[in-house]
Write an enzyme that holds these catalytic residues in place. Structure first.
Site, PDB file in Angstrom:
ATOM      1  N   GLY A  20       0.818  -1.204   0.000  1.00 58.60           N
ATOM      2  CA  GLY A  20       0.000   0.000   0.000  1.00 58.60           C
ATOM      3  C   GLY A  20       0.850   1.250   0.000  1.00 58.60           C
ATOM      4  O   GLY A  20       1.922   1.281   0.611  1.00 58.60           O
ATOM      5  N   THR A  21       0.389   2.258  -0.729  1.00 62.33           N
ATOM      6  CA  THR A  21       1.056   3.558  -0.655  1.00 62.33           C
ATOM      7  C   THR A  21      -0.035   4.603  -0.444  1.00 62.33           C
ATOM      8  O   THR A  21      -1.007   4.629  -1.185  1.00 62.33           O
ATOM      9  CB  THR A  21       1.823   3.897  -1.953  1.00 62.33           C
ATOM     10  OG1 THR A  21       0.971   3.628  -3.055  1.00 62.33           O
ATOM     11  CG2 THR A  21       3.091   3.113  -2.098  1.00 62.33           C
ATOM     12  N   GLY A  22       0.122   5.381   0.588  1.00 63.38           N
ATOM     13  CA  GLY A  22      -0.882   6.423   0.860  1.00 63.38           C
ATOM     14  C   GLY A  22      -0.260   7.771   0.591  1.00 63.38           C
ATOM     15  O   GLY A  22       0.784   7.872  -0.048  1.00 63.38           O
ATOM     16  N   GLY A  23      -0.909   8.811   1.108  1.00 67.07           N
ATOM     17  CA  GLY A  23      -0.406  10.153   0.915  1.00 67.07           C
ATOM     18  C   GLY A  23       1.010  10.290   1.451  1.00 67.07           C
ATOM     19  O   GLY A  23       1.889  10.809   0.790  1.00 67.07           O
ATOM     20  N   ASP A 134     -12.654   7.428  11.133  1.00 71.16           N
ATOM     21  CA  ASP A 134     -12.394   7.113   9.719  1.00 71.16           C
ATOM     22  C   ASP A 134     -12.785   5.663   9.416  1.00 71.16           C
ATOM     23  O   ASP A 134     -12.033   4.925   8.783  1.00 71.16           O
ATOM     24  CB  ASP A 134     -10.914   7.370   9.389  1.00 71.16           C
ATOM     25  CG  ASP A 134     -10.678   7.505   7.880  1.00 71.16           C
ATOM     26  OD1 ASP A 134     -11.670   7.691   7.131  1.00 71.16           O
ATOM     27  OD2 ASP A 134      -9.515   7.410   7.453  1.00 71.16           O
TER      28      ASP A 134
END
Ligand code: 6BB
Length: 630
Positions: A20-23, A134
């Site tokens: 996973g890659t987020g902000g 969230d």
């Protein structure tokens, strides 16, 4: 980024592919060296974090306080000058979101199993004074036992006066946000969480969102009206529960307390949702060892396990926490001790000799070869302290004295002298060792993947070591343990990619050379087209087709992708895809992999979202796959 930042994590863990890659964060899979346990490692760059740094602190503080069977465990935090690493529980089932979309929607029975776990987690979170803020199916992961684990506490809040105190920050994903929150009113965190859980339950039962619109303002209007479609398959009791949760007026909304034994949640169950933590502190041998080591650490003493009379017996901890000792060691026992953490005193024997290739979440890694035990011996498999999977662990342990203040847990032995480990039965000569160096373990990945450690994890070019000591240093070098498969933007098939391609031409040349070395070196090339597609088991992230020829399907997808404005990098049968906004910002990253399924022997497509809005991704992948003739 400097070598040092990764060196710190690589002292204790092996790093594998990015899931996973987020902000501002990326999540990689990893393995704890001392126990061999798989973990997920969230890696954040402090500089890139900027104003989001407090969010990381919030998450770490919350996760340190929260310990529950349906909350992802935080095991270890490592902070370096540039990076923050969070070592977290491994959840191989991936996101609940992907699970829902793979099935279109869940049956009421299956939705109930999951929803009881969500209610359990949230009741516990609220009981500890936190609101999650969230909640969405992307933030619920599925573990190896198919249980849910809540993640991402970066937006959580713990009001000082308790959860009844109002909050002001509008946060979370718009589609799951409560009406009072998007109106910018002060709100109660627990009430907002119940709304999000209502949206989540709706998504479980319907496979789409109750409030959805491409335009945020239109979406907000729909949320504030609180009107949603009621599909015909919903039971009367499901409709009622959704109605009680999706109340626009927060004071009319059902509370978590009333959810625990709500008739819908009680159907087919004889007991209310159990929300208390099942991870109470046990007063047994393991807990005592842990607390005593912690106390030693607090008093500035070296943190070591003291295993008495190791030369004549070895000690192990059984799964029940009992100490088991084995007296009168034979030569074979000593051999076996090579594989227990307390016995890492020597680098004499060949490290590579103990390792063989094994699959790990689809990519190659190395695990110790299982040793054959004669009947009278205690198989080490049955011992709680199983062998760590890597030569690095042995080095870490043998370097114990250098590591005093930094080591969380360094194993040592009381009397090292008589405990000399045997040399390998057939010692390798220098050229054999060098050969191994070139072919293992990184060899198992496609060449581009190996070379791509460069992006975040520094890579030294493997050079032939001149001496055995250099050899040992090379064996444990960080790059060998980083098998990152990050997307290489130099190779993206796109116009914007072309520019970057030129700019990074020299990097590409180097990689080309790397590729050639790989091609000329005998060995397995996972994911290479010549080997054919990977054989995968049917999984909810795999779509089956009627096709028998993987190349036809691969070509079909490759023709469709540009039509859907998707850029891609091809690695064997894997297409690493991304979309960009008009301003060149990467909005979505995902993988499509053509694979071979057995029973029936057909071709499948594995998909995995790495970045971007889950529902936008769902629509895009559905669009791509429905455009393919399959
Ligand atoms: C985590 C994880 C834990 O992942 C993109 C975001 C734990 C991920 C995992 C997996 C697949 C296979 C094996 C293990 C804590 N925070 C975030 C985490 C975020 C990514 C999930 C996948 N989608 N195990 N795994 F995801």
């Amino acid at each position: 980024m400097g070598v040092d930042d990764y060196e710190e994590i690589l002292k204790y863990y092996e790093l594998y592919e990015t899931v996973g890659t987020g902000g501002f964060a990326k999540v990689k899979l990893g393995r704890h060296l001392l126990t061999g346990e798989k973990v997920a490692i969230k890696i954040m760059d402090k500089l890139a974090l900027g104003d989001d740094l407090p969010r990381v602190k919030t998450e770490i503080d919350a996760m340190k306080n929260l310990s529950h069977q349906h909350i992802c465990r935080l095991y270890h935090v490592i902070e370096t000058s540039k990076k923050i690493f969070m070592v977290l529980e491994y959840c191989p089932g991936g996101e609940l979101f992907d699970y829902i979309i793979s099935k279109d929607r869940l049956s009421e029975e299956e939705a109930r199993i999951f929803f009881r776990q969500i209610v359990s987690a949230i009741a516990y979170v609220h009981s500890q004074g936190y609101a999650h803020r969230d909640l969405k199916p992307e933030n619920l992961l599925i573990d190896a036992e198919h249980n849910l684990k809540l993640i991402d506490f970066g937006l959580c809040a713990k009001p000082k006066g308790g959860l009844d105190y109002q909050l002001n920050t509008c946060c979370g994903s718009p589609a799951y946000a409560a009406p009072e929150l998007i109106q910018g009113k002060a709100y109660i965190g627990s009430e907002a969480d119940i709304w999000s859980m209502g949206v989540l339950l709706y998504a479980l039962l319907c496979g789409f969102l109750p409030f959805d619109d491409e335009h945020v303002m239109a979406l907000y209007r729909k949320i504030m009206r609180g009107k949603y479609e009621v599909p015909k398959w919903l039971s009367a009791s499901s409709i009622l529960l959704l109605h009680q949760m999706l109340q626009v007026d927060p004071k009319k909304r059902i509370t978590v307390k009333h959810l625990l034994n709500h008739p819908w949640l009680m159907q087919d169950y004889s007991y209310a949702v159990q929300w208390q933590s099942k991870y109470p502190w046990k007063y047994d041998q393991i807990s005592a060892t842990y607390l005593l080591l912690q106390s030693k650490k607090a008093h500035g003493k070296p943190v070591r396990l003291w295993l008495p009379s190791l030369a004549v017996e070895y000690t192990s901890i059984t799964p029940s926490g009992e100490l088991k000792s084995k007296k009168n060691l034979t030569y074979e026992d000593v051999e076996d001790c090579r594989e227990i953490p307390c016995a890492f005193g020597s680098m004499e024997f060949s490290d590579d000799a103990l390792y063989e290739e094994s699959p790990f979440a689809g990519f190659a890694l190395y695990t110790p070869k299982t040793k054959q035990h004669s009947k009278h011996q205690t198989p080490l498999d049955s011992v709680e302290f199983t062998p760590p999977p890597s030569p690095v662990a042995r080095r870490a342990a043998s370097k114990k004295s250098e590591n005093k203040e930094n080591s969380d847990l360094a194993f040592t032995i009381k009397n090292e002298e008589p405990f000399v480990l045997p040399a390998p039965k057939t010692p390798l000569n220098k050229s054999q060792k060098e050969k191994r160096m070139q072919t293992t373990p990184n060899q198992a990945l496609p060449s581009t993947e190996r070379s791509q450690c460069t992006k975040d994890t520094p890579v030294k070019k493997p050079t032939s070591p001149a001496s055995t000591s250099e050899m040992a240093a090379a064996v444990i070098s960080p790059e060998r343990r980083c098998r990152s498969v990050d997307m290489d933007l130099n190779q993206v098939h796109t116009d914007s990619g072309q520019k970057k391609k030129r700019a990074k031409m020299f990097g590409s040349l180097e990689r080309g050379l790397d590729k050639m070395i790989t091609m000329l070196t005998p060995g397995k090339r996972k994911g290479s087209t010549r080997d054919g597609p990977r054989k995968l088991k049917a999984h909810y992230n795999v779509t089956t087709t009627k096709l028998l020829n993987p190349d036809h399907l691969l070509n079909e997808i490759i023709t469709i992708l540009p039509k859907k404005h998707v850029d891609y990098v091809q690695k064997g049968y894997t297409l690493k895809c991304q979309t960009q906004s008009d301003f060149g910002k990467v909005t979505m990253q995902f993988e499509l992999e053509v694979c071979q399924l057995s029973k029936p022997e057909v071709v499948g497509i594995r998909r995995q979202r790495l970045k971007g809005d889950a529902w936008v991704y769902k629509r895009l992948v559905e669009d791509i796959l429905s455009s393919c003739k399959m």
